[in-house]
Design an enzyme around this catalytic site. Structure first.
Site, PDB file in Angstrom:
ATOM      1  N   LYS A  13       0.827  -1.214   0.000  1.00 59.82           N
ATOM      2  CA  LYS A  13       0.000   0.000   0.000  1.00 59.82           C
ATOM      3  C   LYS A  13       0.863   1.267   0.000  1.00 59.82           C
ATOM      4  O   LYS A  13       0.611   2.185  -0.765  1.00 59.82           O
ATOM      5  CB  LYS A  13      -0.919   0.032   1.229  1.00 59.82           C
ATOM      6  CG  LYS A  13      -1.994  -1.024   1.229  1.00 59.82           C
ATOM      7  CD  LYS A  13      -3.017  -0.788   2.337  1.00 59.82           C
ATOM      8  CE  LYS A  13      -2.428  -0.928   3.721  1.00 59.82           C
ATOM      9  NZ  LYS A  13      -2.047  -2.292   4.081  1.00 59.82           N
ATOM     10  N   ARG A  87     -10.359   1.018   8.567  1.00 60.45           N
ATOM     11  CA  ARG A  87      -9.819  -0.248   9.029  1.00 60.45           C
ATOM     12  C   ARG A  87     -10.911  -1.233   9.430  1.00 60.45           C
ATOM     13  O   ARG A  87     -10.670  -2.430   9.498  1.00 60.45           O
ATOM     14  CB  ARG A  87      -8.954   0.008  10.276  1.00 60.45           C
ATOM     15  CG  ARG A  87      -7.496  -0.203  10.050  1.00 60.45           C
ATOM     16  CD  ARG A  87      -6.746   0.149  11.324  1.00 60.45           C
ATOM     17  NE  ARG A  87      -5.819   1.226  11.074  1.00 60.45           N
ATOM     18  CZ  ARG A  87      -4.661   1.067  10.456  1.00 60.45           C
ATOM     19  NH1 ARG A  87      -4.283  -0.114  10.027  1.00 60.45           N
ATOM     20  NH2 ARG A  87      -3.867   2.088  10.244  1.00 60.45           N
ATOM     21  N   ARG A 126      12.570  -9.188   4.973  1.00 61.16           N
ATOM     22  CA  ARG A 126      12.879  -7.764   5.023  1.00 61.16           C
ATOM     23  C   ARG A 126      13.924  -7.463   6.102  1.00 61.16           C
ATOM     24  O   ARG A 126      13.840  -7.966   7.215  1.00 61.16           O
ATOM     25  CB  ARG A 126      11.577  -7.027   5.340  1.00 61.16           C
ATOM     26  CG  ARG A 126      11.562  -5.593   4.899  1.00 61.16           C
ATOM     27  CD  ARG A 126      10.262  -4.940   5.280  1.00 61.16           C
ATOM     28  NE  ARG A 126       9.222  -5.085   4.276  1.00 61.16           N
ATOM     29  CZ  ARG A 126       7.975  -4.646   4.454  1.00 61.16           C
ATOM     30  NH1 ARG A 126       7.615  -4.074   5.582  1.00 61.16           N
ATOM     31  NH2 ARG A 126       7.093  -4.802   3.506  1.00 61.16           N
ATOM     32  N   ARG A 159      13.225  -5.684  11.789  1.00 61.67           N
ATOM     33  CA  ARG A 159      12.360  -4.910  12.676  1.00 61.67           C
ATOM     34  C   ARG A 159      11.348  -5.837  13.331  1.00 61.67           C
ATOM     35  O   ARG A 159      10.943  -6.843  12.750  1.00 61.67           O
ATOM     36  CB  ARG A 159      11.603  -3.832  11.887  1.00 61.67           C
ATOM     37  CG  ARG A 159      12.477  -2.704  11.361  1.00 61.67           C
ATOM     38  CD  ARG A 159      11.598  -1.598  10.824  1.00 61.67           C
ATOM     39  NE  ARG A 159      10.423  -2.182  10.133  1.00 61.67           N
ATOM     40  CZ  ARG A 159       9.268  -1.583   9.988  1.00 61.67           C
ATOM     41  NH1 ARG A 159       9.092  -0.378  10.445  1.00 61.67           N
ATOM     42  NH2 ARG A 159       8.267  -2.162   9.357  1.00 61.67           N
ATOM     43  N   ARG A 170      -0.559  -9.636  12.806  1.00 65.40           N
ATOM     44  CA  ARG A 170      -1.105  -8.559  11.951  1.00 65.40           C
ATOM     45  C   ARG A 170      -1.997  -9.148  10.860  1.00 65.40           C
ATOM     46  O   ARG A 170      -3.019  -8.554  10.493  1.00 65.40           O
ATOM     47  CB  ARG A 170       0.039  -7.756  11.321  1.00 65.40           C
ATOM     48  CG  ARG A 170       0.807  -6.918  12.347  1.00 65.40           C
ATOM     49  CD  ARG A 170       2.024  -6.277  11.747  1.00 65.40           C
ATOM     50  NE  ARG A 170       1.706  -5.217  10.796  1.00 65.40           N
ATOM     51  CZ  ARG A 170       2.592  -4.684   9.960  1.00 65.40           C
ATOM     52  NH1 ARG A 170       3.843  -5.089   9.956  1.00 65.40           N
ATOM     53  NH2 ARG A 170       2.236  -3.727   9.131  1.00 65.40           N
TER      54      ARG A 170
END
Ligand SMILES: [Zn+2]
Length: 221
Positions: A13, A87, A126, A159, A170
């Site tokens: 996004k 959301r 990542r 992270r 999530r």
């Protein structure tokens, strides 16, 4: 054009939003940024939100939507893109009612569809530089020297947001809360387009541009 961009965490996004802003006259409205701004300005809405946060609670949907609608009404241009908002179905319904009242109903919802396994691969691979914030990927975007930032030689880290347990959490929240938002819009007057977003950012952006071009062809405005 009044656009909502939806998709799972890791669906791209943020990247697609940046490309949209570069290609069209649009303003990016993020609920997180607007909430921070209202609080730092000490506006009435900001103070109300601060009150909920000080008591350890969540800022209620109605208040968030009120801030977003105010931000939309304050815009000098008519075009905006909402990224990751609404959301929840409740936020979506409140937003629609308020925008309909001010004659600024949404034009289109772009739903970035990415397979769960692609999201896990993207996010678990990542790596980030804690110093400059540069983002790399173990397979698709390697630094010149393994584990070291190209820009400043800092050691790369994973992270917390990208760690497997956090990604799973999530994704669970996304499936429970945000997926119903897509279904909500599919049953509303707003046009919804599913965008296959398993591929690279350039291909996804091209598909989005094609959708928007087709839409403006069929509109009289
Ligand atoms: Zn760096």
């Amino acid at each position: 054009m009044r656009i909502v961009l939806l998709g799972a965490p890791g669906a791209g996004k943020g990247t697609q939003c940046k490309r949209l802003l570069a290609a069209y006259t649009l303003v990016h409205l993020s609920s997180g940024d607007i909430l921070r701004q209202e609080r730092s300005e000490g506006s009435d809405l900001g103070k109300k939100a601060q009150g909920y946060m000080d008591s350890g609670g969540l800022v209620p949907d109605e208040l968030i939507v009120e801030m977003m609608v105010k931000a939309i009404e304050d815009l000098a241009t008519d075009g905006f893109v909402l990224d990751g908002f609404p959301r929840t179905v409740n936020q979506g319904a409140e937003l629609d009612a308020a925008l309909a009242a001010s004659g600024k109903a949404l034009d289109v919802v772009l739903n970035l569809e990415v397979r769960d396994d692609v999201i896990y691969d993207r996010m678990s691979g990542r790596r980030s530089c804690p110093k400059c914030g540069a983002v790399y990927h173990l397979i698709s975007l390697k630094p010149q020297v393994e584990g070291i930032c190209d820009h400043d030689g800092e050691g790369l880290i994973q992270r917390r947001d990208d760690q497997l347990e956090v990604v799973e959490k999530r994704m669970e929240t996304y499936h429970q809360q945000t997926k119903p938002v897509v279904e909500y819009y599919q049953n509303s007057a707003v046009r919804v387009f599913d965008v296959q977003a398993n591929g690279d950012a350039e291909t996804v952006h091209a598909e989005i541009r094609e959708i928007l071009a087709r839409m403006s062809d069929s509109q009289t405005v």
